[in-house]
Design a protein around this motif. Structure first.
Motif, mmCIF file in Angstrom:
data_model
loop_
_atom_site.group_PDB
_atom_site.id
_atom_site.type_symbol
_atom_site.label_atom_id
_atom_site.label_comp_id
_atom_site.label_asym_id
_atom_site.label_seq_id
_atom_site.Cartn_x
_atom_site.Cartn_y
_atom_site.Cartn_z
ATOM 1 N N ALA A 181 0.827 -1.210 0.000
ATOM 2 C CA ALA A 181 0.000 0.000 0.000
ATOM 3 C C ALA A 181 0.859 1.256 0.000
ATOM 4 O O ALA A 181 0.386 2.345 -0.341
ATOM 5 N N ASP A 182 2.136 1.130 0.359
ATOM 6 C CA ASP A 182 3.050 2.273 0.395
ATOM 7 C C ASP A 182 3.798 2.497 -0.918
ATOM 8 O O ASP A 182 4.624 3.416 -1.002
ATOM 9 N N ALA A 183 3.531 1.669 -1.916
ATOM 10 C CA ALA A 183 4.209 1.843 -3.204
ATOM 11 C C ALA A 183 3.896 3.221 -3.777
ATOM 12 O O ALA A 183 2.770 3.716 -3.634
ATOM 13 N N PRO A 184 4.867 3.869 -4.409
ATOM 14 C CA PRO A 184 4.624 5.218 -4.931
ATOM 15 C C PRO A 184 3.614 5.284 -6.063
ATOM 16 O O PRO A 184 3.006 6.330 -6.291
ATOM 17 N N VAL A 185 3.415 4.178 -6.774
ATOM 18 C CA VAL A 185 2.460 4.157 -7.884
ATOM 19 C C VAL A 185 1.492 2.993 -7.694
ATOM 20 O O VAL A 185 1.912 1.868 -7.407
ATOM 21 N N THR A 186 0.207 3.284 -7.833
ATOM 22 C CA THR A 186 -0.824 2.248 -7.863
ATOM 23 C C THR A 186 -1.404 2.171 -9.268
ATOM 24 O O THR A 186 -1.814 3.192 -9.834
ATOM 25 N N GLU A 205 7.673 5.929 -16.500
ATOM 26 C CA GLU A 205 7.194 7.306 -16.643
ATOM 27 C C GLU A 205 6.342 7.708 -15.452
ATOM 28 O O GLU A 205 6.449 8.828 -14.928
ATOM 29 N N GLU A 206 5.456 6.786 -15.010
ATOM 30 C CA GLU A 206 4.582 7.098 -13.872
ATOM 31 C C GLU A 206 5.389 7.201 -12.587
ATOM 32 O O GLU A 206 5.099 8.048 -11.737
ATOM 33 N N LEU A 207 6.402 6.379 -12.433
ATOM 34 C CA LEU A 207 7.254 6.457 -11.250
ATOM 35 C C LEU A 207 8.044 7.757 -11.219
ATOM 36 O O LEU A 207 8.247 8.350 -10.147
ATOM 37 N N ALA A 208 8.469 8.226 -12.377
ATOM 38 C CA ALA A 208 9.203 9.493 -12.436
ATOM 39 C C ALA A 208 8.306 10.652 -12.011
ATOM 40 O O ALA A 208 8.765 11.581 -11.335
ATOM 41 N N LYS A 209 7.043 10.585 -12.371
ATOM 42 C CA LYS A 209 6.101 11.632 -11.950
ATOM 43 C C LYS A 209 5.871 11.584 -10.449
ATOM 44 O O LYS A 209 5.731 12.617 -9.780
ATOM 45 N N THR A 217 7.843 10.286 -8.122
ATOM 46 C CA THR A 217 9.056 10.405 -7.308
ATOM 47 C C THR A 217 9.961 11.475 -7.891
ATOM 48 O O THR A 217 10.832 11.188 -8.718
ATOM 49 N N PRO A 218 9.750 12.734 -7.509
ATOM 50 C CA PRO A 218 10.590 13.813 -8.050
ATOM 51 C C PRO A 218 12.058 13.573 -7.749
ATOM 52 O O PRO A 218 12.400 13.034 -6.695
ATOM 53 N N PRO A 219 12.935 13.972 -8.637
ATOM 54 C CA PRO A 219 14.377 13.775 -8.391
ATOM 55 C C PRO A 219 14.855 14.600 -7.208
ATOM 56 O O PRO A 219 14.390 15.714 -6.977
ATOM 57 N N THR A 220 15.765 14.029 -6.460
ATOM 58 C CA THR A 220 16.344 14.742 -5.319
ATOM 59 C C THR A 220 17.552 15.559 -5.749
ATOM 60 O O THR A 220 18.245 15.211 -6.716
ATOM 61 N N ASN A 221 17.808 16.626 -5.056
ATOM 62 C CA ASN A 221 18.970 17.496 -5.397
ATOM 63 C C ASN A 221 20.274 16.859 -4.939
ATOM 64 O O ASN A 221 20.325 16.200 -3.938
ATOM 65 N N THR A 230 9.366 -5.434 -5.713
ATOM 66 C CA THR A 230 10.392 -4.501 -5.262
ATOM 67 C C THR A 230 9.811 -3.268 -4.570
ATOM 68 O O THR A 230 10.562 -2.363 -4.184
ATOM 69 N N GLY A 231 8.494 -3.220 -4.419
ATOM 70 C CA GLY A 231 7.862 -2.120 -3.698
ATOM 71 C C GLY A 231 7.614 -0.869 -4.509
ATOM 72 O O GLY A 231 7.189 0.152 -3.964
ATOM 73 N N LYS A 232 7.856 -0.926 -5.815
ATOM 74 C CA LYS A 232 7.670 0.256 -6.656
ATOM 75 C C LYS A 232 6.210 0.476 -7.045
ATOM 76 O O LYS A 232 5.774 1.621 -7.191
ATOM 77 N N VAL A 233 5.473 -0.633 -7.239
ATOM 78 C CA VAL A 233 4.115 -0.553 -7.780
ATOM 79 C C VAL A 233 3.165 -1.425 -6.967
ATOM 80 O O VAL A 233 3.506 -2.551 -6.596
#
Length: 218
Positions: free
Chosen positions: A44-49, A208-212, A214-218, A79-82
């Protein structure tokens, strides 16, 4: 009508819209993960559903389940991404019968049963034509505990199951589903394309959906 033409007709009916247009007034909102009525894989904590609307008798849904989803399960879900959710889109009586059995089972068994159904899709088409569908579905559900006609009929008539299916139908109306498979990400509907029906293409879609998400970190 020949047997082959009838099989093609059944598959076409499963993958094309047959329902009335979505209702104009839409008061439905997405469920919280703990209230999900679909079959779920992943955290349920995956960044993309990703929500897939599928039909058990849809040949394209079978293709996705057998050729694309295993790759996605390994590379993205485990892997917890989706987080991946399967919700039914019922468009014929065969779908309805299959899904009353799937919804009778614990969630994990229901998902396994549906994957077995895709593997036996051609056999199910034939059984539906010659009037032996209950026996074929009992054979498929026996490993999961629905092993005789009495249990099969009890699942088919279960009103709690039917009410859940009505709620899922409302969700499909909300997203204005017209074909299966259709994928929902962050409230946006994506009808399956030829590219998305390949492991590489669907992986690119998820990236593409994961990139949206998870914004890139500085």
């Amino acid at each position: 009508m020949t047997g082959l033409i009838r099989r093609i007709a059944i598959a076409a009916l499963a993958c094309a819209a047959m329902s009335a247009p979505a209702i104009a007034e839409d008061n439905w909102s997405e469920w919280a993960p703990e209230n999900e009525l679909g079959w779920v894989e992943g955290s349920a904590d995956a960044p993309v559903t990703v929500i897939e609307y599928f039909s058990p008798t849809c040949s394209h849904c079978k293709e996705f389940a057998e050729e694309v989803l295993p790759v996605i399960e390994e590379a993205y879900i485990s892997t917890g991404k989706v987080r991946f959710v399967m919700r039914e889109w019922v468009r014929n009586s065969v779908d309805m019968t299959i899904l009353t059995q799937a919804r009778c089972l614990p969630d994990e068994d229901g998902l396994a049963y549906l994957k077995d159904i895709f593997a036996r899709q051609d056999e199910i088409f034939v059984a539906a034509q010659i009037g032996t569908l209950p026996g074929t579905l009992i054979s498929a559900s026996t490993p999961y505990g629905v092993a005789d006609r009495e249990a099969f009929d009890a699942c088919y008539k279960n009103m709690d199951t039917r009410f859940d299916m009505i709620e899922v139908e409302k969700s499909a109306e909300h997203y204005d589903i017209h074909a299966s498979p259709t994928f929902i990400v962050d409230g946006v509907s994506h009808a399956a394309t030829l590219t998305m029906m390949t492991p590489e293409g669907f992986s690119a879609f998820l990236d593409e959906e994961l990139a949206k998400a998870t914004p890139p970190t500085n």
